[in-house]
Design a protein around this motif. Structure first.
Motif, PDB file in Angstrom:
ATOM      1  N   SER A   1       0.660  -7.314  57.672  1.00 47.53           N
ATOM      2  CA  SER A   1      -0.494  -6.431  57.858  1.00 47.53           C
ATOM      3  C   SER A   1      -1.643  -6.790  56.922  1.00 47.53           C
ATOM      4  N   ALA A   2      -2.831  -6.386  57.337  1.00 52.64           N
ATOM      5  CA  ALA A   2      -3.997  -6.505  56.464  1.00 52.64           C
ATOM      6  C   ALA A   2      -3.807  -5.534  55.308  1.00 52.64           C
ATOM      7  N   LYS A   3      -4.303  -5.881  54.169  1.00 54.21           N
ATOM      8  CA  LYS A   3      -4.148  -5.031  52.984  1.00 54.21           C
ATOM      9  C   LYS A   3      -5.448  -4.274  52.739  1.00 54.21           C
ATOM     10  N   PHE A   4      -5.509  -3.044  53.229  1.00 53.41           N
ATOM     11  CA  PHE A   4      -6.671  -2.188  53.040  1.00 53.41           C
ATOM     12  C   PHE A   4      -6.344  -1.062  52.067  1.00 53.41           C
ATOM     13  N   GLY A   5      -5.680  -1.384  50.969  1.00 54.71           N
ATOM     14  CA  GLY A   5      -5.418  -0.408  49.923  1.00 54.71           C
ATOM     15  C   GLY A   5      -4.276   0.546  50.194  1.00 54.71           C
ATOM     16  N   GLY A   6      -3.403   0.254  51.120  1.00 54.52           N
ATOM     17  CA  GLY A   6      -2.271   1.134  51.425  1.00 54.52           C
ATOM     18  C   GLY A   6      -2.684   2.290  52.313  1.00 54.52           C
ATOM     19  N   GLY A   7      -2.639   2.108  53.618  1.00 48.39           N
ATOM     20  CA  GLY A   7      -3.024   3.151  54.565  1.00 48.39           C
ATOM     21  C   GLY A   7      -4.516   3.178  54.850  1.00 48.39           C
ATOM     22  N   GLY A   8      -5.235   2.164  54.415  1.00 45.43           N
ATOM     23  CA  GLY A   8      -6.678   2.133  54.625  1.00 45.43           C
ATOM     24  C   GLY A   8      -7.078   1.553  55.963  1.00 45.43           C
ATOM     25  N   ARG A   9      -8.390   1.454  56.158  1.00 49.60           N
ATOM     26  CA  ARG A   9      -8.961   0.892  57.381  1.00 49.60           C
ATOM     27  C   ARG A   9     -10.101  -0.045  57.019  1.00 49.60           C
ATOM     28  N   GLY A  10     -10.250  -1.077  57.817  1.00 48.95           N
ATOM     29  CA  GLY A  10     -11.376  -1.991  57.674  1.00 48.95           C
ATOM     30  C   GLY A  10     -12.444  -1.643  58.694  1.00 48.95           C
ATOM     31  N   TYR A  11     -13.702  -1.867  58.342  1.00 41.71           N
ATOM     32  CA  TYR A  11     -14.826  -1.546  59.218  1.00 41.71           C
ATOM     33  C   TYR A  11     -15.739  -2.768  59.306  1.00 41.71           C
TER      34      TYR A  11
END
Length: 132
Positions: free
Chosen positions: A106-116
């Motif tokens: 998975s992408a690492k967006f800070g643990g449960g995050g989302r990328g925009y």
């Protein structure tokens, strides 16, 4: 649109910066792109495959999709819409990326995050930022 995300240990990339100094980058392309040739040797399979779905009405993304194209971002924090580095206008929301179900791919967006992903079509600029 091509999106790149630094996946090094936390703190080694300035991944919170959505412009040139950061570990995240997004590039907007126009015209036709040619897919790269599959390497003859070495690993050629992805560990996981995910999908984005069009979201013209801004509703929730389908359950199995790991993001959405268009619509409105499902922000986890406040509005952080970037401004275009060329014309200074607010950029347009283009896509939302979810981390993914498998922590190994998975992408690492800070643990449960989302990328925009945002774009300024007139200038051909793009930006990626994330929130958690």
């Amino acid at each position: 649109m091509a999106v790149f995300l630094c996946q090094n240990d936390p703190g080694t990339c300035e991944e919170w910066d959505h412009h040139a100094a950061g570990g995240n980058r997004a590039y907007a392309f126009t015209g036709a792109l040619t897919p790269a040739a599959v390497p003859v040797e070495g690993e050629t399979q992805l560990g996981a495959v995910t999908a984005l779905r069009a979201d013209p009405d801004g509703g929730p993304a389908p359950e199995r999709a790991l993001g959405r194209l268009g619509g409105e971002p499902g922000r986890l924090q406040g509005d952080e819409t970037p401004h275009c580095p060329s014309c200074a206008a607010p950029m347009t929301f283009t896509a939302q990326l979810e981390e993914g179900a498998d922590h190994t791919t998975s992408a690492k967006f800070g643990g449960g995050g989302r990328g925009y992903v945002f774009a300024c079509r007139p200038c051909g600029e793009a930006a990626l930022l994330w929130q958690c």
